[in-house]
Design a protein around this motif. Structure first.
Motif, PDB file in Angstrom:
ATOM      1  N   LYS A  72     -61.443 -45.452   3.888  1.00 40.34           N
ATOM      2  CA  LYS A  72     -62.387 -46.566   3.934  1.00 40.34           C
ATOM      3  C   LYS A  72     -61.734 -47.796   4.575  1.00 40.34           C
ATOM      4  CE  LYS A  72     -64.621 -45.368  -0.442  1.00 40.34           C
ATOM      5  NZ  LYS A  72     -64.946 -45.898  -1.772  1.00 40.34           N
ATOM      6  N   ALA A  73     -62.569 -48.630   5.139  1.00 40.21           N
ATOM      7  CA  ALA A  73     -62.126 -49.940   5.648  1.00 40.21           C
ATOM      8  C   ALA A  73     -62.528 -50.968   4.609  1.00 40.21           C
ATOM      9  CB  ALA A  73     -62.768 -50.231   7.005  1.00 40.21           C
ATOM     10  N   GLN A  74     -61.666 -51.217   3.627  1.00 39.41           N
ATOM     11  CA  GLN A  74     -62.006 -52.003   2.445  1.00 39.41           C
ATOM     12  C   GLN A  74     -62.433 -53.441   2.746  1.00 39.41           C
ATOM     13  OE1 GLN A  74     -59.460 -49.838   2.615  1.00 39.41           O
ATOM     14  NE2 GLN A  74     -59.651 -48.490   0.852  1.00 39.41           N
ATOM     15  N   PHE A  75     -61.947 -54.024   3.823  1.00 42.62           N
ATOM     16  CA  PHE A  75     -62.421 -55.355   4.196  1.00 42.62           C
ATOM     17  C   PHE A  75     -63.889 -55.305   4.626  1.00 42.62           C
ATOM     18  CE2 PHE A  75     -57.834 -56.517   5.258  1.00 42.62           C
ATOM     19  CZ  PHE A  75     -57.685 -57.354   4.171  1.00 42.62           C
ATOM     20  N   LEU A  76     -64.297 -54.191   5.220  1.00 40.15           N
ATOM     21  CA  LEU A  76     -65.687 -54.060   5.694  1.00 40.15           C
ATOM     22  C   LEU A  76     -66.627 -53.614   4.584  1.00 40.15           C
ATOM     23  CD1 LEU A  76     -65.110 -52.349   9.172  1.00 40.15           C
ATOM     24  CD2 LEU A  76     -65.327 -54.784   8.634  1.00 40.15           C
ATOM     25  N   THR A  77     -66.117 -52.809   3.637  1.00 40.77           N
ATOM     26  CA  THR A  77     -66.981 -52.316   2.553  1.00 40.77           C
ATOM     27  C   THR A  77     -67.201 -53.348   1.475  1.00 40.77           C
ATOM     28  OG1 THR A  77     -65.135 -51.413   1.271  1.00 40.77           O
ATOM     29  CG2 THR A  77     -66.176 -49.939   2.908  1.00 40.77           C
ATOM     30  N   GLY A  78     -66.398 -54.424   1.497  1.00 35.77           N
ATOM     31  CA  GLY A  78     -66.511 -55.469   0.470  1.00 35.77           C
ATOM     32  C   GLY A  78     -65.610 -55.217  -0.731  1.00 35.77           C
ATOM     33  N   GLU A  79     -64.838 -54.125  -0.701  1.00 31.43           N
ATOM     34  CA  GLU A  79     -63.908 -53.860  -1.811  1.00 31.43           C
ATOM     35  C   GLU A  79     -62.776 -54.879  -1.846  1.00 31.43           C
ATOM     36  OE1 GLU A  79     -63.165 -49.422  -2.338  1.00 31.43           O
ATOM     37  OE2 GLU A  79     -64.232 -49.498  -0.411  1.00 31.43           O
ATOM     38  N   LEU A  80     -62.498 -55.489  -0.717  1.00 32.40           N
ATOM     39  CA  LEU A  80     -61.489 -56.553  -0.648  1.00 32.40           C
ATOM     40  C   LEU A  80     -62.138 -57.804  -0.072  1.00 32.40           C
ATOM     41  CD1 LEU A  80     -58.314 -54.756   0.698  1.00 32.40           C
ATOM     42  CD2 LEU A  80     -58.655 -55.738  -1.547  1.00 32.40           C
TER      43      LEU A  80
END
Length: 129
Positions: free
Chosen positions: A121-129
């Protein structure tokens, strides 16, 4: 994030390396206000003949304690980078006895979509970060 890649001349002990990495992390925390566990550091050690770090004609003397640091990061403000350069040199000199003349830093900037911290996953894009 950021990811710090250190190039060093071989010969430091594990304890010395830990002290160096801890000092660099303190500079990252202070300059970029990232979370404590936002720590990504990689050390590559080289034989002395495999690392040439001159001074671009600035008259900067180097020793075998030279540290070349590549900071891979999202875009940072100019003031943050300047603070990091200063804090890093202060921390390394105080904790490791590394002279500011032995510290070279370069930034490589990228974007949010350029980071995956795991799980595909791209966590900056998914909103996880």
């Amino acid at each position: 994030m950021p990811l710090l890649r250190f190039d060093l001349i071989e010969g430091r002990t594990s304890s010395e390396l830990k002290t160096l990495l801890d000092a660099a992390h303190r500079a990252v925390l202070a300059a970029f206000a990232v979370p404590e566990r936002d720590r990504y550091q990689i050390v590559t050690e080289h034989r002395p003949s495999r690392m040439i770090v001159e001074d671009t004609g600035l008259g900067i003397a180097r020793s075998d304690k030279v540290v070349v640091l590549e900071v891979i990061s999202r875009k940072r403000k100019k003031k943050q980078k300047e603070a990091f350069y200063r804090l890093l040199c202060e921390e390394l000199e105080k904790s490791c006895g590394i002279a500011p003349s032995d510290v070279m830093v370069t930034f490589v900037e990228n974007n949010d979509e350029d980071w995956s911290f795991g799980h595909g996953k791209a966590q900056f894009l998914t909103g996880e970060l």
